[in-house]
Design an enzyme around this catalytic site. Structure first.
Site, PDB file in Angstrom:
ATOM      1  N   ASP A  11       7.445   9.045  -7.653  1.00 30.22           N
ATOM      2  CA  ASP A  11       6.663   7.806  -7.624  1.00 30.22           C
ATOM      3  C   ASP A  11       7.397   6.781  -8.473  1.00 30.22           C
ATOM      4  O   ASP A  11       7.548   6.955  -9.685  1.00 30.22           O
ATOM      5  CB  ASP A  11       5.254   8.051  -8.179  1.00 30.22           C
ATOM      6  CG  ASP A  11       4.283   6.933  -7.813  1.00 30.22           C
ATOM      7  OD1 ASP A  11       4.747   5.907  -7.262  1.00 30.22           O
ATOM      8  OD2 ASP A  11       3.087   7.080  -8.079  1.00 30.22           O
ATOM      9  N   ASP A 105       7.345   3.431  -2.091  1.00 34.88           N
ATOM     10  CA  ASP A 105       7.799   3.862  -3.410  1.00 34.88           C
ATOM     11  C   ASP A 105       7.367   5.280  -3.769  1.00 34.88           C
ATOM     12  O   ASP A 105       7.409   5.662  -4.940  1.00 34.88           O
ATOM     13  CB  ASP A 105       7.281   2.903  -4.476  1.00 34.88           C
ATOM     14  CG  ASP A 105       5.756   2.867  -4.543  1.00 34.88           C
ATOM     15  OD1 ASP A 105       5.112   3.249  -3.553  1.00 34.88           O
ATOM     16  OD2 ASP A 105       5.219   2.457  -5.584  1.00 34.88           O
ATOM     17  N   GLU A 106       6.976   6.069  -2.789  1.00 34.25           N
ATOM     18  CA  GLU A 106       6.406   7.379  -3.099  1.00 34.25           C
ATOM     19  C   GLU A 106       6.739   8.370  -1.988  1.00 34.25           C
ATOM     20  O   GLU A 106       6.671   8.029  -0.807  1.00 34.25           O
ATOM     21  CB  GLU A 106       4.891   7.230  -3.243  1.00 34.25           C
ATOM     22  CG  GLU A 106       4.154   8.458  -3.685  1.00 34.25           C
ATOM     23  CD  GLU A 106       2.663   8.200  -3.803  1.00 34.25           C
ATOM     24  OE1 GLU A 106       1.955   9.155  -4.187  1.00 34.25           O
ATOM     25  OE2 GLU A 106       2.196   7.079  -3.506  1.00 34.25           O
TER      26      GLU A 106
END
Length: 520
Positions: A11, A105-106
């Site tokens: 993350d 983003d993960e």
């Protein structure tokens, strides 16, 4: 569940805000808020410096401004975020073919499937190297969780934030989860959390002690069984490399409620064209057209129509959306509109074109349809948005701090420069033009290995250097900007809300982030 912590969850830390700080040296270590800057905008991401003041994602932007009035407020630059996301995802795919992205983003990674890790030691090395590689390639930081299941890996990365690594050793899962709040578990939101609290259940340990039968009685069969398994640290879900999109949709929130029925219809047609653009960009078509309308009183209505087969024809989708709108009463005003397509396929059914209205002789429907999606007329007056990349013929690359009274204030700096100087120009200065974002890292020809491992900070946790910024006071980065008020809505629900440009960065505004989602 496997017996080694070989599932990794990454993350990125405050991703949008961190990208803005990395690309704008004058904002490093300062409070930055990214999102829709209009009266009805919401926070997409807040930097850790802004979170000190209570600003968080999904908060109304007006509330964020009250909490942190001197933070830098910027519009999102999704093109840049996607580019950096692709760099990060490429690093993950070097570790394993099984990478499951959850957002820009993960992502989850199955290290065992890639032969990268088979035990605790090799998994930790992979996590440490990944964080170093991400910093080398993007200049950003990410937090890594390692565990034997997806649920625990995600919890570990959350505990590791910011800029850290946490590995949950097999056999210690229940001891770790026990004292945590029930809200830590996936699927336990505010409503479920309150319901459990009223039943005397606040921690994961209490959830496990309540027993499966009691949870089924409180929450229903499906949710009760699932929560009991999670409380016992059981999660057998595999990492899935490709998750099929279930729908493609776009929506806009408007600064001022739309009352004119004709304009509502025009907005629906425009949203339909944007939806087709996204649909075609993904090489998809769909059978079910969905219209979403949020009215003045916050009531939200959805209407749908299913066609005989999948299509990506703009005329068909526009007409279906218009028919759906006919069944909705918009008398009191509309604050949000959305158009989506579901029932996706990777082909079209040609006979659906017959559903479109007849095309006048001499008109080329396909060409016109594409132009409606991809081309937009230039506005009469150029609009400069806070955070936008620009280039000046004499001063080089910079970004917009604010605008008003016919002026635009620009700070000239690059990701590799020192904090730059501020200049103010006329909004129609011919020497000033929009520019593409610059790369955050000038040389990514090499990627660092695991040398220089981050320092250890307690058992099972490694914390990198991170930002050298503690709780930051609000910093006004726009003091040199000229003041001014502007007003008037533009295309795509953009509007400048007329705040004084000396108050800080981001006083000219957009109505919202302009959500365009591909739902998984």
């Amino acid at each position: 569940m496997r017996n080694a912590p070989t599932i990794l969850h990454l993350d990125m830390d405050a991703f949008f805000a961190s990208v803005e700080q990395a690309s704008k040296p004058s904002l490093r270590g300062k409070a930055v808020v990214v999102g829709g800057l209009g009266p009805r905008g919401v926070v997409a991401t807040a930097s850790y410096e802004a979170r000190v003041f209570g600003v968080h994602s999904a908060m109304p932007m007006a509330q964020a401004r009250r909490l942190a009035p001197n933070a830098a407020y910027l519009v999102p630059r999704f093109t840049l975020y996607r580019t950096i996301s692709e760099q990060v995802m490429a690093l993950l795919r070097e570790l394993s073919p099984l990478v499951e992205p959850l957002s820009l983003d993960e992502a989850f990674v199955d290290l065992e499937a890639g032969g990268t890790a088979r035990d605790e030691e090799s998994a930790r090395r992979a996590g440490v190297k990944l964080r170093a590689d991400i910093r080398a390639v993007t200049g950003l930081t990410g937090s890594v969780g390692l565990a034997a299941s997806k649920m625990l890996a995600k919890i570990a990365s959350e505990q590791a934030k910011p800029d850290g690594l946490l590995l949950i050793e097999p056999g210690t899962e229940r001891a770790l989860l026990g004292p945590m709040s029930v809200r830590t578990l996936p699927g336990v939101g505010p409503a479920t959390g309150d319901h459990l609290r009223r039943a005397g259940i606040s921690t994961v340990q209490e959830l496990a002690e309540a027993g499966e039968d009691e949870l089924v009685r409180l929450l229903g069969k499906a949710h009760g069984h699932a929560l009991y398994s999670m409380a016992l640290a059981r999660d057998e879900r595999p990492v899935v490399a490709e998750r099929e999109a279930k729908s493609v949709s776009v929506e806009d929130t408007y600064d001022v409620d739309i009352h004119d029925r004709l304009r509502v219809g025009m907005e629906v047609q425009r949203l339909a064209d944007r939806c087709v653009g996204r649909l075609r960009g993904a090489g998809l078509s769909g059978r079910t057209i969905v219209l979403k309308v949020r009215r003045y009183d916050f009531s939200t209505l959805t209407r749908s129509e299913t066609l005989r087969g999948p299509t990506d024809d703009p005329a068909v989708i526009r007409e279906a959306a218009a028919r759906l709108l006919d069944s909705v009463d918009t008398t009191g005003g509309v604050r949000l509109l959305g158009v989506g397509v579901s029932g996706l396929a990777d082909y079209t059914q040609e006979d659906l074109f017959a559903q479109a209205m007849p095309v006048p002789v001499g008109q080329e429907p396909e060409k016109g349809a594409v132009e409606a999606v991809t081309e937009r007329p230039e506005p009469a007056d150029r609009q400069w948005r806070a955070g936008q990349d620009v280039r000046h013929a004499g001063h080089g690359h910079g970004w917009v701090q604010g605008s008003g009274l016919g002026r635009v204030t620009v700070r000239f700096e690059t990701p590799q420069s020192a904090p730059g100087r501020v200049r103010t120009f006329s909004v129609d200065d011919p020497a000033l033009s929009a520019a593409d974002p610059l790369p955050l890292v000038s040389d990514v020809s090499h990627v660092s290995g695991a040398d220089g491992d981050p320092r250890e900070d307690g058992p099972g946790r490694a914390v990198g250097a991170g930002r050298e910024a503690g709780p930051a006071r609000p910093v006004d980065v726009g003091q040199e900007a000229g003041g001014g008020r502007t007003a008037g809505a533009g295309r795509d629900a953009t509007a400048e809300v007329g705040r004084d440009a000396t108050a800080g960065v981001g006083q000219d505004a957009t109505a919202g982030v302009g959500r365009e989602a591909t739902a998984g």
